[in-house]
Design a protein around this motif. Structure first.
Motif, short mmCIF file in Angstrom:
data_model
loop_
_atom_site.label_atom_id
_atom_site.label_comp_id
_atom_site.label_asym_id
_atom_site.label_seq_id
_atom_site.Cartn_x
_atom_site.Cartn_y
_atom_site.Cartn_z
N LEU A 249 17.91 9.99 19.93
CA LEU A 249 17.93 9.10 18.96
C LEU A 249 17.57 7.89 19.46
CD1 LEU A 249 18.35 8.45 15.89
CD2 LEU A 249 20.68 7.90 16.41
N VAL A 250 16.18 7.54 18.79
CA VAL A 250 15.63 6.16 19.10
C VAL A 250 15.35 5.48 17.83
CG1 VAL A 250 13.60 5.05 20.02
CG2 VAL A 250 14.58 7.19 21.26
N VAL A 251 15.83 4.18 17.84
CA VAL A 251 15.82 3.39 16.60
C VAL A 251 15.00 2.33 16.71
CG1 VAL A 251 17.06 2.30 14.76
CG2 VAL A 251 18.17 4.55 15.67
N ALA A 252 13.86 1.86 16.07
CA ALA A 252 13.24 0.68 16.21
C ALA A 252 13.56 -0.13 15.02
CB ALA A 252 11.79 0.81 16.36
N ASP A 253 14.30 -1.07 15.08
CA ASP A 253 14.81 -1.81 13.98
C ASP A 253 15.42 -3.39 14.43
OD1 ASP A 253 16.71 -3.04 11.60
OD2 ASP A 253 16.73 -0.70 11.20
N PRO A 254 15.07 -4.47 13.69
CA PRO A 254 15.41 -5.77 14.02
C PRO A 254 17.04 -6.04 13.62
CG PRO A 254 14.44 -5.82 11.82
CD PRO A 254 14.33 -4.50 12.34
N ARG A 255 17.64 -5.14 13.24
CA ARG A 255 18.93 -5.32 13.22
C ARG A 255 19.64 -4.04 13.90
NH1 ARG A 255 22.66 -3.27 9.15
NH2 ARG A 255 21.02 -2.37 8.08
N LEU A 256 20.92 -4.11 14.46
CA LEU A 256 21.63 -3.07 15.07
C LEU A 256 22.35 -2.53 13.79
CD1 LEU A 256 22.44 -1.73 17.68
CD2 LEU A 256 24.82 -3.20 17.56
N SER A 257 21.83 -1.49 13.13
CA SER A 257 22.19 -0.70 12.06
C SER A 257 23.32 0.32 12.51
CB SER A 257 21.12 0.09 11.33
OG SER A 257 20.63 1.10 12.12
N VAL A 258 23.94 0.92 11.63
CA VAL A 258 24.83 1.71 12.02
C VAL A 258 24.27 3.00 12.81
CG1 VAL A 258 26.26 3.92 10.97
CG2 VAL A 258 26.59 1.83 10.09
N ALA A 259 22.93 3.53 12.19
CA ALA A 259 22.22 4.47 13.19
C ALA A 259 21.78 3.87 14.46
CB ALA A 259 20.92 4.80 12.46
N ALA A 260 21.33 2.84 14.67
CA ALA A 260 21.24 2.03 15.72
C ALA A 260 22.22 1.87 16.76
CB ALA A 260 20.35 0.56 15.49
N SER A 261 23.32 1.76 16.17
CA SER A 261 24.74 1.80 17.25
C SER A 261 25.04 3.09 17.77
CB SER A 261 25.86 1.53 16.30
OG SER A 261 26.34 2.39 15.39
#
Length: 817
Positions: A249-261
């Motif tokens: 799982l790779v997440v590009a987001d300016p915020r540490l979302s639930v998925a990014a965590s």
């Protein structure tokens, strides 16, 4: 993390509970056994009885309506009253799972603020004063106003704003009248650029819900998609299943979302640069030759042009623009190549970000094609075919009436762009004379609310059909109460975007409150009063549903018993070694789009820089709460008990520099001088220093909604500017800059030493000043006509002049951050 984190954090246990996954791995929430017959007069005999709280209850299948997934539900009914709702295990997509919204949605039936009777405005528009009238009088008035408007100015003088499955009947009737001036926020303020970008590439959009084969994916890439916070249960369960099988799982987001965590790599990307990241990934696959050569050779056109256009977008260049290290960009491109074709470049849903959104989605679609992931296991599966009977109205008898569309947006779907309807309602030669709001609250869902309200003052007549008295109701002349989703029939829900095609039904599980009516009955009565008896010929909606189901050899009564009916399975994937015949002009996947080129747009995506916030200002970004469907559930006390306000996410370093602590209340002001608050600050390292984040849907201003009124802040009140996406006319919403202020509007500044340190870091020339590839527009330069239009800045509000109408930012860099 701050103390407010306890309120907002969704830990692993909550995450797994949401999707019905236990510690041992993916699983289903156990469905209740043994089911029933409905209350008399509600529907056909269905299932055996089941026990609820030690007493017998009936069990009736239907569909949830609190998001676009339309999960299957089983309503437990005792003595004609709904006492509980559970998931329907027979529904092939949701498989018995429901989120908190679906489980609590039945509370809407008894909402004391519900619209139960037709209402006529008394007093001034916007004051929210009405008197009760009969249905006959309401329908006669509506028909008279509609007939007068059509006779004088044509059917195109009625502007329709609509949303949801229940609005299909009114949309069909307006189409029958020859009215092209219809709009849907679900397209223009949500998924339009996504659908068009993928559609131009593959010949069809990704579907709704999208045709993600995520459970079989070996790698999942999320670009600003917040799985786990939007809580579409089937999608979250598929993500959990994929991760349990070892997917990356790779997440590009300016915020540490639930998925990014949960991600193997979180890319803390600079807002507005997602296209640069995707183009760099394309560059790596092409230059290293690791794309799916056989798939691309058989199924695509335009590789030569793509090789030329992608050449300048190196990882080193993208690193300066995105602020993601080049080595990380290369590493993830190589992971994609290693795991293809089972790589999910997740298309998300909300895609109206910066006004260059169709091309960003085109780049994502092209990356999907290079990986060979369209029509392949673990990527996107193919759409099925379902043939239903005719809709309730025949085709128009004549050519469509005059549209308010400007012609600048060649790929707008669902009628015209919302801002074109609004502008068409203003001025001495305005085309739009009457508004019809069907399950839409334009005050909260459209940007530039001041312009929206000005248009609502100017039009001759406004009719609203809805369940609750939202802000839009305050401006309506006539309000018609629609039955809630647990009290009505909607059109047949034919699901083509699932590996196993099926049809499902929404049917009443309870009687409507007061005099609320279903959508078929409401539109039928309007149509027949206007003399269009060739529409809605069946006296009751169930007769129409039988007509719709006839080509499937199915009846309404048969479908109603289980709520869903599985159809013959169709091959969801491409056949290896065979051409497919995509629904594009070339019959191939179009890496190079001649269709876009003919309309004056780039045939291959190029990076277009967006404005970045100056020092002291932040980009406003909004997202979702797992407990709410934006403003639709804000009046539900059970859901408010879980989440009754939104917070303002602020980076901890910025907070320290400004002397702000966790839980402190502040006000937020945008560059046009609009201010909202107070709102509590959530201090966290999980958001970038140039971004402020909050949850959309709060800040209700309708006093008629006693639970929702005044809870939190409305991000839409600060979204006074937008940038229009050229191909679709959709409104990019993440172009508004805000700052933190005191109640009187004074900027909040920090202590001197901390501010100097922060100011020194923030004032460095932004990396996006790195040279842009020569074929891209220069920063700040308006693209040539036919390319991306100029920023969609809303005109100055007549209610309050903008503080900086020339879009300049006057920030004192001497005294604070």
């Amino acid at each position: 993390m701050g103390t407010m984190d306890k309120k907002r954090r969704m830990d692993r246990r909550d995450f797994l509970k949401t999707v019905g996954v236990g510690a041992a791995g993916p699983g289903l929430i156990a469905p209740a056994a043994g089911l029933v017959t409905p209350a008399a007069g509600i529907g056909p005999a269905l299932r055996p009885e089941t026990r609820v709280a030690n007493t017998l209850a009936q069990e009736i299948p239907s569909l949830c309506d609190l998001c676009f997934w339309r999960c299957g539900i089983l309503a437990k009914v005792r003595d004609g009253a709904v006492v509980r709702v559970e998931g329907n295990p027979d529904h092939p997509r949701s498989q018995g799972r429901l989120c908190a919204r679906g489980l609590s949605g039945w509370r809407q039936i008894e909402d004391p603020n519900r619209l139960k009777f037709p209402l006529l405005r008394v007093g001034k528009r916007g004051d929210g004063n009405w008197k009760r009238i009969s249905w006959d009088r309401a329908l006669d008035l509506w028909a008279t106003k509609t007939q007068e408007t059509i006779r004088k100015d044509g059917p195109g003088s009625i502007g329709l704003f609509s949303h949801g499955l229940s609005s299909r009947f009114i949309n069909g009737f307006m189409h029958h009248l020859g009215n092209p001036n219809r709009t849907a926020p679900s397209f223009g303020q949500c998924r339009g650029p996504r659908d068009v970008g993928f559609g131009l590439t593959f010949g069809e959009g990704p579907g709704s819900p999208a045709r993600h084969d995520m459970a079989r994916s070996r790698m999942i890439v999320l670009l600003g998609s917040h799985i786990g916070e939007n809580v579409q249960t089937a999608q979250v369960a598929e993500l959990a299943e994929a991760l349990s099988r070892g997917a990356r799982l790779v997440v590009a987001d300016p915020r540490l979302s639930v998925a990014a965590s949960k991600a193997h790599r979180w890319m803390n990307i600079r807002p507005g640069t997602d296209t640069a990241l995707v183009l760099a990934w394309i560059h790596v696959l092409l230059t290293e030759g690791t794309y799916d050569r056989e798939y691309v050779a058989r199924h695509t056109i335009g590789l030569t042009e793509l090789l030329r256009e992608a050449a300048p977008y190196t990882p080193e260049w993208a690193a300066q623009v995105t602020q993601i290290p080049a080595k990380d960009i290369v590493a993830e491109a190589r992971e994609m190549a290693r795991r293809r074709p089972a790589v999910m470049i997740h298309c998300g849903r909300f895609s109206t970000w910066y006004g260059n959104d169709t091309q960003r989605n085109r780049a994502m679609a092209i990356l999907t094609a290079l990986l060979g992931a369209w029509g392949r296991p673990g990527g996107y599966f193919l759409r099925s075919k379902i043939s239903l009977g005719p809709r309730p109205c025949p085709a128009p008898h004549s050519a469509p009436d005059q549209s308010v569309a400007t012609g600048r947006h060649a790929f707008t779907q669902h009628g015209v762009a919302a801002q074109e309807l609004i502008e068409g309602s203003l001025g001495p030669k305005r085309r739009i004379r009457q508004w019809l709001l069907y399950a839409v609250n334009p005050v909260q869902s459209l940007p530039g609310f001041a312009r929206t309200r000005e248009a609502m003052r100017k039009v001759d007549f406004i009719t609203m059909v809805d369940i609750l008295p939202t802000e839009g109701a305050l401006w309506a002349d006539l309000i018609l109460p629609e039955a809630g989703y647990l009290e009505r029939y909607d059109d047949i829900y034919a699901v083509k975007d699932h590996p196993q095609p099926f049809v499902a039904i929404r049917q009443p599980v309870a009687r409507p409150k007061g005099e609320a009516k279903g959508p078929y009955w409401i539109v039928q009565n309007l149509a027949h009063r206007l003399g269009h008896t060739d529409c809605f010929r069946q006296a009751h909606v169930t007769g129409y549903l039988d007509e719709r189901l006839a080509p499937l050899g199915l009846t309404y009564a048969e479908l109603a018993r289980k709520g869903v009916h599985l159809l013959k399975e169709q091959r969801p994937y491409l056949t290896d070694g065979q051409d497919h015949g995509f629904r594009t002009p070339s019959r191939k996947i179009e890496l190079f789009s001649a269709t876009l080129q003919k309309k004056g747009y780039d045939p291959i995506p190029r990076f277009e820089p967006v404005d970045q916030p100056p020092v002291g200002w932040f980009r406003l970004v909004a997202g979702r709460s797992p407990y709410h469907s934006f403003a639709r559930t804000q009046n539900n006390p059970r859901l408010l008990a879980k989440d009754n306000t939104n917070l303002l996410w602020l980076n901890d370093k910025v907070a320290r520099a400004k002397g702000i602590t966790d839980g402190v209340e502040v006000y937020v002001q945008n560059t046009d001088g609009y201010r909202t608050g107070p709102v509590k600050v959530f201090v966290t390292p999980a958001v970038r220093t140039d971004v402020i984040y909050t949850v959309h849907g709060f800040g209700g201003q309708s006093k008629a909604l006693t639970q929702a009124y005044g809870k939190g802040i409305s991000d839409n009140a600060l979204t006074t500017r937008f940038r229009v996406d050229g191909p679709t006319g959709a409104t990019g919403l993440r172009v508004n800059f805000v700052r933190l202020v005191t109640p009187d509007g004074a900027e909040i500044k920090g202590a001197s030493k901390e501010c100097k340190k922060q100011r020194s870091a923030l004032q460095k020339p932004p990396p996006a000043e790195a040279p842009i590839p020569s074929h891209s527009p220069a920063p700040g330069k308006t693209p040539a006509p036919g390319k991306t239009p100029a920023p969609g800045k809303t005109p100055a509000s007549p209610e309050k002049p903008p503080a900086n109408g020339d879009n300049t930012f006057r920030v004192n860099l001497e005294d604070g951050c």
